[in-house]
Design an enzyme around this catalytic site. Structure first.
Site, PDB file in Angstrom:
ATOM      1  N   CYS A 161      -4.801   2.309  -3.779  1.00 17.21           N
ATOM      2  CA  CYS A 161      -3.586   2.859  -3.148  1.00 17.21           C
ATOM      3  C   CYS A 161      -2.389   1.936  -3.325  1.00 17.21           C
ATOM      4  CB  CYS A 161      -3.809   3.145  -1.661  1.00 17.21           C
ATOM      5  SG  CYS A 161      -4.954   4.480  -1.368  1.00 17.21           S
ATOM      6  N   GLN A 208      -4.783  -5.357   6.828  1.00 23.91           N
ATOM      7  CA  GLN A 208      -5.803  -6.273   6.308  1.00 23.91           C
ATOM      8  C   GLN A 208      -5.849  -7.592   7.070  1.00 23.91           C
ATOM      9  OE1 GLN A 208      -8.055  -5.528   4.022  1.00 23.91           O
ATOM     10  NE2 GLN A 208      -7.178  -3.507   3.677  1.00 23.91           N
ATOM     11  N   LYS A 264     -10.819  -1.217  10.392  1.00 20.51           N
ATOM     12  CA  LYS A 264     -10.986  -2.375   9.514  1.00 20.51           C
ATOM     13  C   LYS A 264     -11.430  -3.609  10.294  1.00 20.51           C
ATOM     14  CE  LYS A 264      -7.523  -0.791   6.178  1.00 20.51           C
ATOM     15  NZ  LYS A 264      -8.301  -0.166   5.103  1.00 20.51           N
ATOM     16  N   ASP A 280       2.860  -4.806   8.112  1.00 21.56           N
ATOM     17  CA  ASP A 280       1.653  -4.015   7.915  1.00 21.56           C
ATOM     18  C   ASP A 280       0.463  -4.963   8.055  1.00 21.56           C
ATOM     19  OD1 ASP A 280      -0.622  -2.876   6.838  1.00 21.56           O
ATOM     20  OD2 ASP A 280       0.341  -2.169   4.991  1.00 21.56           O
ATOM     21  N   HIS A 319       0.868  -1.176   0.000  1.00 19.76           N
ATOM     22  CA  HIS A 319       0.000   0.000   0.000  1.00 19.76           C
ATOM     23  C   HIS A 319       0.908   1.231   0.000  1.00 19.76           C
ATOM     24  CE1 HIS A 319      -2.895   2.911   1.703  1.00 19.76           C
ATOM     25  NE2 HIS A 319      -3.844   2.052   1.394  1.00 19.76           N
TER      26      HIS A 319
END
Lengths: 143, 410
Positions: free
Chosen positions: B368, B207, B230, B204, B127
């Protein structure tokens, strides 16, 4: 050349013939397909309108006191919108383009459908048209 | 409603007020969960209760409200610690979200540890928020940013990654699960290999945290960042995990209140972990409500949600494969519940507009991840991403909606 207001009215009347959103979009996409192809010479990075999810190109020329627009997009709905804008503003006098209120977008009954990010593209195109007209206006009055 | 045995999706749906909404005269189908999830009533209630009952500034107040607010705020820290398997709450720093977590590491750890000629490795799947902070750091320090290539399915080429590793590698920062494709990266392998050359690893988890079981100690990552919104929590809150010895050695990110022990005009001593990194009045209400979101997930069970989401993923993948001209990007076995696809000769934006007309919310564009789109040689995709409350019937609506949109566009 018909007046800007009359062309807008014409478009509104055309869209009023359709009852469903499907038909309206089919017609809009059709307008995009009928939009004369932009000269590949003008499909440049410089002519690209920023801030759209799709790629949109717009080019204008000044001839005998009138501004002529060409536009293209890789997305069909945006191209249809560009087609409508070209139809309304191409061939008009700079002062008329600069001063014209734009009513047909609200009046074709698709405003909510074209909201937010899409209308950002629409607004960006419209802004470019007005800026170009303003530029031609000041150039022509300078000479 | 059809669903996995024992998984009462209707009961779960009834807890999300927004799912009762109609769009364009049709029940909303919300398939933009990878962008942000909807919020259950318990999370909304937690926000209302905080502001109605015990709104106060935390940590400093000696009055009852301040104590209650502080206790609730710190209770979320413990809930987050347990949720991602961190050893202690001192290693959990509240942030605005994943982006801020990555930036905190880039500014604080990065500025203190990256030198000219050092190498930072990211992957092609990243991202923008896991690219740009490192580009900025590399430009400032004269460091080199290297990118792990992927195959046509969006899978990291591990052999190529191993070739990039060397003693100059100071940091590896990779996404756990791709937001654009859903592809899960083999992060454990990536972390171990990086450690073998002495590099620090940032994951990261934007998600992955909602879908996968996260245990930062088992992963042995050095930093792990995720966003609350999220995982059914409010926007504007997230957390960064960092190993204690790294966090202790790092300079503060922001200066201000909360992060200090003593301030004098001739010098300031900083607060202990985690407060050293939490300058200013934090986002108390949303942080408090994040605990309700974590409890909501734990209440259903991550394993149960995952089984349900995987069912949806499998069903959706099978259905979409049958539509002529549609090609799924990242069509691999190891995925979170994201289906990203392109339709031959059709711009994703057109599909998105016409699906929206039918009450179906999907995401279109580059998500993104512009460099990833360039790697895959496409300008963008249409992405449907599923959450605990989605159903197969909604996927049927998507399929019917796609047929209709394609008919209009062709």
């Amino acid at each position: 050349m018909a007046l800007i207001a009359d062309i807008q009215q014409e478009i509104v009347e055309e869209f009023s013939l359709f009852d469903t959103w499907e038909e309206k979009y089919e017609y809009l996409i059709d307008l995009g397909k009928k939009l004369p192809a932009i000269d590949p010479l003008y499909k440049t990075e410089e002519n690209k309108i920023k801030g759209c999810q799709s790629q949109v190109w717009m080019h204008s020329e000044y001839k005998d006191g009138h501004v002529f627009f060409q536009a293209d997009s890789d997305a069909m709905i945006v191209k249809g919108l560009a087609g409508m804008l070209v139809r309304v503003f191409s061939g008009q006098k700079p002062a008329d383009i600069v001063g014209a209120p734009v009513t047909f977008i609200d009046d074709i009954g698709m405003t909510s459908h074209l909201a937010q990010t899409r209308s950002n593209g629409l607004r960006a195109m419209l802004k470019q048209i007005k800026l170009d007209a303003l530029a031609w206006q000041s150039k022509s009055s300078a000479t | 409603m059809t669903s996995t045995a024992g998984y009462d999706v209707e009961r779960i749906r009834s807890q999300f007020p927004i799912l009762q909404r109609e769009l364009k005269g049709k029940p909303l189908v919300y398939f933009d969960n990878a962008a942000t999830s909807q919020k259950p009533q318990v999370v909304i209630d937690a926000l209302v209760e905080y502001y109605s009952m015990y709104n106060a500034n935390i940590h400093r107040g000696i009055h009852t409200l301040a104590e209650e607010a502080t206790a609730a705020y710190e209770a979320t820290r413990e809930a987050v610690r347990a949720f991602i398997g961190a050893p202690s709450t001192e290693e959990i720093i509240f942030t605005r979200g994943t982006t801020e977590g990555i930036n905190l590491v880039a500014y604080s750890w990065g500025r203190a540890n990256i030198l000219e000629g050092d190498e930072i490795i990211i992957s092609s799947l990243e991202h923008h928020s896991n690219i740009v902070p490192w580009q900025m750091l590399a430009a400032e320090k004269g460091a080199v940013l290297k990118v792990i290539p992927i195959n046509a399915h969006g899978e990291i080429l591990l052999e190529e990654y191993y070739k990039l590793l060397n003693p100059r590698t100071k940091l590896v920062s990779v996404v756990h699960a791709s937001n654009s494709l859903g592809v899960i990266n083999p992060v454990k392998v990536i972390i171990d290999a990086a450690h073998a050359v002495g590099a620090v690893v940032m994951i990261d988890g934007a998600q992955s945290t909602v879908h996968l079981d996260i245990n930062v100690q088992e992963l042995d990552c050095d930093f792990f960042a995720f966003s609350g919104h999220k995982l059914y929590a409010p926007t504007g809150v997230g957390a960064l995990y960092g190993k204690r010895e790294l966090l202790e050695a790092m300079p503060p990110f922001h200066g201000g209140g909360e992060m200090i022990k003593e301030v004098r005009f001739d010098g300031t001593t900083y607060n202990d972990l985690p407060y050293k990194f939490e300058a200013g009045t934090p986002n108390i209400a949303d942080t408090v409500a994040m605990k309700a979101a974590l409890e909501f997930i734990n209440g259903i069970g991550k394993e149960n949600i995952r089984r349900h989401e995987n069912d949806l993923l499998q069903y959706g993948t099978e259905q979409l494969r049958q539509i002529p001209g549609i090609q799924i990007k990242g069509d691999v076995a190891e995925k979170v519940s994201v289906i990203s696809f392109v339709a031959e000769g059709i711009h994703p934006q057109d599909l998105g507009v016409l699906l929206d007309q039918q009450g179906i919310a999907v995401r279109t564009g580059s998500h993104c991840t512009m460099p990833l789109m360039q790697c895959l040689n496409i300008t963008g995709t249409t992405r449907a991403s599923f959450a605990a409350y989605n159903t197969k019937e909604e996927i049927d609506r998507l399929v019917a909606g796609l047929h209709k949109a394609i008919k209009i566009l062709r």
